[in-house]
Enzyme design. Structure first.
Site, PDB file in Angstrom:
ATOM      1  N   ARG A  34       1.038  15.567   2.600  1.00  0.00           N
ATOM      2  CA  ARG A  34       0.109  14.375   2.126  1.00  0.00           C
ATOM      3  C   ARG A  34       0.689  14.291   0.637  1.00  0.00           C
ATOM      4  O   ARG A  34       0.848  13.253   0.086  1.00  0.00           O
ATOM      5  CB  ARG A  34      -1.369  15.003   1.900  1.00  0.00           C
ATOM      6  CG  ARG A  34      -2.093  13.669   1.103  1.00  0.00           C
ATOM      7  CD  ARG A  34      -2.162  12.333   1.923  1.00  0.00           C
ATOM      8  NE  ARG A  34      -2.962  11.521   1.323  1.00  0.00           N
ATOM      9  CZ  ARG A  34      -3.318  10.272   1.649  1.00  0.00           C
ATOM     10  NH1 ARG A  34      -2.477   9.727   2.476  1.00  0.00           N
ATOM     11  NH2 ARG A  34      -4.153   9.386   1.096  1.00  0.00           N
ATOM     12  N   HIS A  40       2.902   0.738  -3.005  1.00  0.00           N
ATOM     13  CA  HIS A  40       2.393   0.511  -1.349  1.00  0.00           C
ATOM     14  C   HIS A  40       0.817   0.382  -1.404  1.00  0.00           C
ATOM     15  O   HIS A  40       0.401  -0.282  -0.335  1.00  0.00           O
ATOM     16  CB  HIS A  40       3.045   1.489  -0.426  1.00  0.00           C
ATOM     17  CG  HIS A  40       2.965   1.327   0.804  1.00  0.00           C
ATOM     18  ND1 HIS A  40       3.156   0.173   1.318  1.00  0.00           N
ATOM     19  CD2 HIS A  40       2.135   1.880   1.857  1.00  0.00           C
ATOM     20  CE1 HIS A  40       2.720   0.042   2.698  1.00  0.00           C
ATOM     21  NE2 HIS A  40       2.072   1.231   2.927  1.00  0.00           N
ATOM     22  N   ASP A  41       0.067   1.031  -2.259  1.00  0.00           N
ATOM     23  CA  ASP A  41      -1.423   1.206  -2.046  1.00  0.00           C
ATOM     24  C   ASP A  41      -2.142  -0.119  -2.662  1.00  0.00           C
ATOM     25  O   ASP A  41      -3.098  -0.247  -2.726  1.00  0.00           O
ATOM     26  CB  ASP A  41      -2.006   2.355  -2.975  1.00  0.00           C
ATOM     27  CG  ASP A  41      -2.028   3.818  -2.182  1.00  0.00           C
ATOM     28  OD1 ASP A  41      -1.926   3.512  -0.947  1.00  0.00           O
ATOM     29  OD2 ASP A  41      -2.649   4.741  -2.792  1.00  0.00           O
ATOM     30  N   SER A  57       0.249  -2.259   5.881  1.00  0.00           N
ATOM     31  CA  SER A  57       1.148  -1.123   6.442  1.00  0.00           C
ATOM     32  C   SER A  57       1.219  -1.111   7.927  1.00  0.00           C
ATOM     33  O   SER A  57       1.516  -1.871   8.528  1.00  0.00           O
ATOM     34  CB  SER A  57       0.427   0.348   5.665  1.00  0.00           C
ATOM     35  OG  SER A  57       1.453   1.271   5.913  1.00  0.00           O
ATOM     36  N   ASP A  94       5.879  -2.399  -4.428  1.00  0.00           N
ATOM     37  CA  ASP A  94       5.790  -1.530  -3.203  1.00  0.00           C
ATOM     38  C   ASP A  94       7.123  -1.283  -2.799  1.00  0.00           C
ATOM     39  O   ASP A  94       8.184  -2.161  -2.614  1.00  0.00           O
ATOM     40  CB  ASP A  94       5.189  -2.431  -2.036  1.00  0.00           C
ATOM     41  CG  ASP A  94       4.836  -1.502  -0.759  1.00  0.00           C
ATOM     42  OD1 ASP A  94       5.618  -0.467  -0.749  1.00  0.00           O
ATOM     43  OD2 ASP A  94       4.228  -2.096   0.067  1.00  0.00           O
TER      44      ASP A  94
END
Length: 381
Positions: free
Chosen positions: A229, A356-357, A159, A323
């Site tokens: 968040r 994405h994680d 990232s 992602d």
């Protein structure tokens, strides 16, 4: 009978952060100057005699220097990439000396909004200057100088960390042998900039923000940071993994016709938001999202291919099928530019459900790709 060890056998075990202080002034891309600064970092493994086996790990937006192992026996969780870093793991600390710094502007000990401004004797707060990926890489190069590391065996990051890896190849091409650019993009899309702006507005419009001077008022903009968040976390996960994990499951098994938590996914997001507030600083979050927004090497060099033309590293570009924050198409932009620049590059797109994680997850194929590449690199040292 002896007590069971707190750490698994393949863990780096108990680790302690180190702090490197730099007395020299650091001029930032913005034109501002830091009159001395600290970098907090952790190391794992042993540096070999000719200092050729060092790996730099660059963290993502909300990451820090604590990549692997534990700070105490009472820690509930290890470092953020513990599945990947340790003895016998893909980034094998029996073979490599791994260094992970906390970036300038963060809130885990390196100089940033929460640390003391030597010019005023007070915390920097909102007066801390905006930094860039280039500023981070410059400070990391200064740390490498102190440690006597002339050239990294590899620089690895996911990232925002992947953006730092690319910056290393532009700014210090002779100091990086191998570059691992994971789940990254050559610049943020307009949509991603928009997500970051909504997150910043959530923080800055919190009544406890006070223009960033919330510490002077003995308050914290918890609500705004929590919302930021929650928004960010949605973008890190895929629709499939959210549906598989929560679906439309109700927390209490029935509709209550109100605005309190009803769906399990709502409960999950609120938990993620609250736990983030306990460990992160609002001013740092604002600054780091701006750092993401500003990264755009093509604008500096004229094109992305031109940016890579002076690189000497072997590149490994990795993306993940689910992602959507930094989709595989964005990694293929990097791949295309590297090929146009006649660079040596290997590309892998990993099937995953985690969005994405995924770059943080112990996905077998992903770990196999990393392990194979790093074992090959080690044989050439």
């Amino acid at each position: 009978m002896s007590a069971k060890p707190a750490q698994p056998a393949n863990s780096v075990g108990l680790v302690s952060p180190k702090t490197q202080h730099f007395n020299e002034a650091l001029t930032l891309e913005s034109g501002s100057t830091l009159n001395g600064f600290d970098l907090v970092y952790e190391t794992y493994g042993q540096l070999n005699a000719d200092k050729s086996n060092a790996i730099l790990i660059c963290h993502a937006l909300s990451g820090d220097h604590h990549v692997a192992g534990y700070h105490s026996d009472s820690d509930r969780k290890p470092g953020w990439w513990d599945s990947c870093v340790g003895p016998g793991k893909p980034i094998d600390t029996d073979k490599y000396f791994v260094i992970a710094p906390n970036n300038l502007g963060g809130c885990s000990g390196s100089t940033g909004p929460t640390t003391m401004n030597p010019d005023t004797g007070q915390p920097y707060g909102p007066e801390f200057p905006i930094v860039t990926v280039g500023d981070w890489v410059k400070s990391q190069a200064m740390l490498a100088d102190v440690l006597g590391i002339e050239r990294w065996a590899a620089v690895i990051g996911g990232s925002l960390g992947g953006m730092q890896v690319m910056q290393w190849s532009f700014d210090y091409p002779d100091r990086i042998r191998n570059a691992f650019v994971i789940a990254a993009a050559p610049k943020l899309s307009t949509q991603n900039i928009a997500f970051n702006e909504v997150a910043r507005q959530a923080i800055m419009n919190d009544q406890d923000f006070h223009g960033g001077h919330y510490n002077e008022h003995n308050v914290v903009p918890n609500r705004g940071l929590m919302l930021a968040r929650m928004l960010g976390h949605i973008t890190y996960l895929s629709d499939d993994v959210l549906d598989e994990k929560f679906g439309r499951e109700l927390r209490d098994g029935r509709i209550k016709f109100g605005y309190d938590v009803e769906f399990q996914v709502e409960s999950y997001l609120r938990y993620q938001g609250r736990s983030f507030v306990d460990r992160f600083d609002a001013n740092s979050y604002l600054l780091l999202t701006k750092c993401l927004d500003y990264f755009d090497p093509a604008s500096r060099f004229g094109s992305l291919a031109s940016a890579f033309r002076g690189a000497t590293a072997k590149f490994y570009v990795i993306s993940f099928s689910s992602d959507w924050r930094f989709s595989p198409a964005r990694s293929r932009e990097i791949l295309r530019a590297l090929l146009d620049a006649d660079q040596d590059v290997t590309y892998a797109e990993i099937e995953s459900k985690q969005g994405h994680d995924s770059f943080l997850m112990p996905i077998p194929r992903y770990h196999e790709v990393l392990r194979t590449a790093l074992n090959r690199i080690h044989r050439k040292l």
